[in-house]
Design an enzyme around this catalytic site. Structure first.
Site, PDB file in Angstrom:
ATOM      1  N   ASP A 157      -2.225 -10.205  -3.868  1.00  0.00           N
ATOM      2  CA  ASP A 157      -3.509  -9.722  -3.385  1.00  0.00           C
ATOM      3  C   ASP A 157      -4.546 -10.048  -4.448  1.00  0.00           C
ATOM      4  O   ASP A 157      -4.598  -9.413  -5.494  1.00  0.00           O
ATOM      5  CB  ASP A 157      -3.415  -8.203  -3.138  1.00  0.00           C
ATOM      6  CG  ASP A 157      -4.739  -7.590  -2.729  1.00  0.00           C
ATOM      7  OD1 ASP A 157      -5.731  -8.333  -2.590  1.00  0.00           O
ATOM      8  OD2 ASP A 157      -4.775  -6.360  -2.554  1.00  0.00           O
ATOM      9  N   GLU A 203       0.919  -3.233  -5.062  1.00  0.00           N
ATOM     10  CA  GLU A 203       0.490  -1.862  -4.795  1.00  0.00           C
ATOM     11  C   GLU A 203       1.664  -1.010  -4.296  1.00  0.00           C
ATOM     12  O   GLU A 203       1.594  -0.354  -3.268  1.00  0.00           O
ATOM     13  CB  GLU A 203      -0.680  -1.837  -3.801  1.00  0.00           C
ATOM     14  CG  GLU A 203      -1.581  -0.643  -4.013  1.00  0.00           C
ATOM     15  CD  GLU A 203      -2.888  -0.682  -3.212  1.00  0.00           C
ATOM     16  OE1 GLU A 203      -3.654   0.291  -3.346  1.00  0.00           O
ATOM     17  OE2 GLU A 203      -3.146  -1.657  -2.487  1.00  0.00           O
ATOM     18  N   ASN A 239      -7.800  -9.915  -3.885  1.00  0.00           N
ATOM     19  CA  ASN A 239      -8.995  -9.103  -3.622  1.00  0.00           C
ATOM     20  C   ASN A 239     -10.270  -9.942  -3.595  1.00  0.00           C
ATOM     21  O   ASN A 239     -11.345  -9.472  -3.974  1.00  0.00           O
ATOM     22  CB  ASN A 239      -9.107  -7.956  -4.641  1.00  0.00           C
ATOM     23  CG  ASN A 239      -8.573  -6.642  -4.081  1.00  0.00           C
ATOM     24  OD1 ASN A 239      -8.906  -6.242  -2.970  1.00  0.00           O
ATOM     25  ND2 ASN A 239      -7.712  -5.983  -4.834  1.00  0.00           N
ATOM     26  N   ASN A 244       0.825  -1.217   0.000  1.00  0.00           N
ATOM     27  CA  ASN A 244       0.000   0.000   0.000  1.00  0.00           C
ATOM     28  C   ASN A 244       0.860   1.268   0.000  1.00  0.00           C
ATOM     29  O   ASN A 244       0.678   2.164   0.820  1.00  0.00           O
ATOM     30  CB  ASN A 244      -0.974   0.000   1.186  1.00  0.00           C
ATOM     31  CG  ASN A 244      -2.038   1.078   1.053  1.00  0.00           C
ATOM     32  OD1 ASN A 244      -2.273   1.605  -0.030  1.00  0.00           O
ATOM     33  ND2 ASN A 244      -2.677   1.417   2.159  1.00  0.00           N
ATOM     34  N   HIS A 247      -2.674  -4.040   4.751  1.00  0.00           N
ATOM     35  CA  HIS A 247      -2.484  -5.484   4.648  1.00  0.00           C
ATOM     36  C   HIS A 247      -1.353  -5.881   5.592  1.00  0.00           C
ATOM     37  O   HIS A 247      -0.601  -5.037   6.092  1.00  0.00           O
ATOM     38  CB  HIS A 247      -2.074  -5.889   3.227  1.00  0.00           C
ATOM     39  CG  HIS A 247      -3.125  -5.699   2.191  1.00  0.00           C
ATOM     40  ND1 HIS A 247      -3.758  -6.741   1.553  1.00  0.00           N
ATOM     41  CD2 HIS A 247      -3.647  -4.565   1.653  1.00  0.00           C
ATOM     42  CE1 HIS A 247      -4.617  -6.269   0.672  1.00  0.00           C
ATOM     43  NE2 HIS A 247      -4.577  -4.944   0.718  1.00  0.00           N
TER      44      HIS A 247
END
Length: 252
Positions: free
Chosen positions: A147, A35, A149, A9, A244
């Site tokens: 990830d 990310e 999602n 992130n 995360h």
């Protein structure tokens, strides 16, 4: 081989929170990041090289958005940036490193939580990724980290009833995970851990992480032929650089 996958992130924000010191201490063989939200000219990549990593960065065209990376102490034989579809590659969603005995991918699946347009894009990505992996698993072992999602089962989300119509826990998304596993993959964490309340992402809202109201959406998906090589699989939920947390896989 110790492999970590981590939706960071924003790598610049994570570095400020001590990510590099943690990486030095933990010292995994391979790190798959998602990310990263940066181009390589926006942070000091040499800090990772000093730790002994060969570094491969695949940023999105849009600045401050998406992007994946693979850091490896073992030099790959080959690295492939993207999947060959510009609408996904422009967002920096798939990076593959090929080694002697295994191919490792860092994957960042789209989120559909912002509305119908992105949910449609997410479903299109899922269809594409299924075919992509079907074509890329022939004759070689694969580890697809990242990830996704998507929470696969009710055990993977803190409130499956209220979230049944939420992107990330829709029936069609969960069925996609079923079909993906049927391609010949195993969810490594669930191979050795069947306990509830094990999550890898928490909203920043309403003290979700403090109250462990989370979602397990990060996975190490491994070729079924290597299932007997799984030594350990953990969710490192006491690590705080992101919304995360990292997930760990150890293979013999």
């Amino acid at each position: 081989m110790k492999i970590i996958s981590y939706n960071i992130n924003g790598i610049r924000a994570a570095i400020k929170k001590g990510f590099i010191d943690w990486l030095k201490k933990t010292s995994p063989d391979v790190v798959c990041l998602q990310e990263i939200k940066a181009n390589v000219d926006q942070f000091d990549t040499a800090e990772f090289e000093k730790l002994g990593y060969y570094c491969f960065w695949f940023s999105a065209e849009k600045k401050g958005y998406s992007g994946v990376a693979i850091l490896s102490k073992i030099k790959p034989n080959n690295v492939i940036y993207g999947c060959g579809a510009n609408k996904f590659d422009s967002e920096g969603r798939i990076l593959k490193a090929e080694f002697n005995t295994i191919n490792i991918l860092s994957c960042y699946f789209p989120s559909g939580s912002s509305g119908a347009i992105r949910q449609s894009y997410k479903m299109e990505f899922l269809d594409f990724f299924y075919q992509f992996m079907q074509n890329n698993k022939q004759g070689v072992h694969v580890l697809a980290c990242g990830d996704y999602n998507i929470c696969h089962k009710p055990i993977d989300i803190h409130d499956p009833v209220r979230n049944k119509n939420s992107s990330g826990f829709l029936e069609e998304e969960r069925m996609w995970i079923d079909s993906f596993l049927d391609l010949g993959f195993v969810d490594t964490f669930r191979e050795i851990n069947t306990e509830p309340n094990q999550y890898s992402w928490w909203s920043y809202r309403a003290n979700a992480r403090l109250n462990n109201k989370g979602w397990r959406i990060d996975y190490h998906m491994l070729s079924r032929g290597l299932k007997n090589k799984i030594q350990d699989a953990q969710i490192l939920n006491n690590i705080y650089h992101s919304d995360h947390c990292p997930i760990l896989l150890e293979l013999s």
